[in-house]
Design an enzyme around this catalytic site. Structure first.
Site, PDB file in Angstrom:
ATOM      1  N   GLU A  24       0.820  -1.206   0.000  1.00 54.57           N
ATOM      2  CA  GLU A  24       0.000   0.000   0.000  1.00 54.57           C
ATOM      3  C   GLU A  24       0.858   1.261   0.000  1.00 54.57           C
ATOM      4  OE1 GLU A  24      -3.196   2.774   0.398  1.00 54.57           O
ATOM      5  OE2 GLU A  24      -2.882   0.830  -0.568  1.00 54.57           O
TER       6      GLU A  24
ATOM      7  N   HIS B  53     -11.924   5.422  -8.710  1.00 57.21           N
ATOM      8  CA  HIS B  53     -10.474   5.588  -8.615  1.00 57.21           C
ATOM      9  C   HIS B  53      -9.774   4.871  -9.769  1.00 57.21           C
ATOM     10  CE1 HIS B  53      -6.777   6.668  -6.706  1.00 57.21           C
ATOM     11  NE2 HIS B  53      -6.441   5.423  -6.390  1.00 57.21           N
TER      12      HIS B  53
END
Length: 388
Positions: free
Chosen positions: A112, A177
């Site tokens: 991440e 997104h």
């Protein structure tokens, strides 16, 4: 009971510094390659490098999503208020001990955060591109509208990235997104073509222009539109984890028309795994999501094949036809692999990559295209389209 704050801006300066560091290498390469080149050529180089890294970022974003690493750091922009998982070792260890197979583990936290570092680096490159375009706008005589739109768009993408985390993988936000990343690719590709044209000129750069008859241009726009629709449907499949709702092909659950709940499947504004009523989303809803994407794929592939056929009939445009057939075949192969091989990571990332490649290729052609009759024959370096 302590709770983790969703937003903690204390590591923001560190992240920005890391973004500058990530962008430094590509910027140095562009300076080295283009220090004696015309301004438009240097802008084309910078845009091309930014486009390449944005493509990589889209793939890494898919990897992040598909490895369930989107909540590897449950706050934004840092990780438990730190600039990297190194500083958040204690918090990550505690979360991993509480839920060994949960969303927070050391590997997922690193995935991440690397995604965020790369995104920050791309943002720095786009900022440099916007500033450079503005400074040289009189010299290259090109509008700075698109660089400014791209800068705004990458900031919007950052906001959606934050919402992806803070809204706990809300399907509509995650899908937007993904589509936003594809739109960023399209914006950069458009600018790369425009700068190349400005640097070389029409007579000197026939390959930067694409004369097409009106019917073929309309078909190109139509294919571009349905590709975006199909990406939205594919994103909805992925963000709702509906890929394995159908594990056979060409049927689904042994039927040509399985039990499906379209109303529940296409409730767009709801949390992951539940309906707006709070009840768990039923399996027929996941089936509807998957099968809609599959049925739409047949139409998209047919349109790609037809457009390839039209290009094949244009003298000197067989390469365009091959690109369409190759990308359509790639999407078919990777899509089938996701179903029959039960969603392997490599095939899933490759499927996103194929969609991104289609966006880049089609945007480039649309930017370069113009009506074939708009130029004098002496200026046409590509021969006329054969009559159908």
């Amino acid at each position: 009971m302590d709770t983790q704050a969703l937003y903690d801006l204390s590591p923001l300066l560190y992240l920005m510094a890391l973004g500058v560091l990530v962008a430094a290498g590509p910027l140095y390469w562009v300076w080295l390659r283009g220090r004696r080149a015309p301004t438009a050529t240097r802008l084309a180089l910078l845009t091309g490098v930014t486009l390449f890294l944005t493509f990589d970022l889209v793939l890494f974003g898919a990897f992040t999503r598909l490895t369930d690493s989107g909540l590897g750091c449950p706050d934004w922009p840092g990780c438990y208020g730190k600039a990297s998982p190194i500083g958040a070792r204690a918090e990550i260890a505690a979360a991993q001990e509480a839920m060994p197979l949960g969303p927070v583990t050391f590997p997922k936290a690193w995935i991440e955060m690397i995604h965020r570092y790369l995104a920050t680096g791309v943002g720095v490159l786009i900022l440099v591109l916007a500033v450079f375009s503005w400074r040289e706008r009189q010299r290259i005589q090109l509008s700075v509208f698109w660089p400014m739109v791209t800068l705004f768009w990458v900031c919007l993408q950052g906001a959606f990235g934050a919402l992806t985390v803070t809204m706990k993988l809300f399907p509509a936000i995650v899908t937007l997104h993904l589509l936003g990343g594809m739109a960023l690719l399209a914006l950069l590709r458009l600018q790369a073509v425009r700068y190349r044209q400005a640097g070389l000129g029409f007579e000197a750069a026939a390959s930067a222009y694409l004369p097409l008859r009106p019917a073929t241009r309309r078909w190109l726009w139509a294919v571009f539109a349905v590709v975006w629709l199909q990406m939205a449907l594919g994103g909805w499949v992925s963000t709702n984890y509906a890929v394995l709702a159908c594990r056979d092909f060409p049927t689904c659950q042994g039927s040509w028309w399985p039990d499906m709940d379209f109303a529940a499947g296409f409730q767009l504004w709801r949390e992951l795994g539940v309906q707006r009523s709070g009840e768990s989303i039923p399996f027929p809803a996941l089936t509807a999501i998957h099968y809609t994407h599959r049925l739409a794929a047949y139409g998209v592939l047919a349109m790609l094949a037809y457009l390839a056929w039209r290009f094949w009939r244009i003298e000197g445009r067989a390469t365009h036809a091959r690109w369409l057939l190759a990308l359509g075949g790639w999407q078919l192969l990777t899509g089938l692999s996701n179903v029959v091989l039960e969603w392997p990571l490599l095939a899933a990332v490759a499927h996103t990559g194929g969609a991104a490649a289609l966006v880049v290729v089609l945007t480039g052609w649309l930017t370069a295209a113009y009506p074939a009759a708009d130029r004098q024959p002496a200026h046409q370096t590509v021969l006329r389209e054969q009559s159908a």
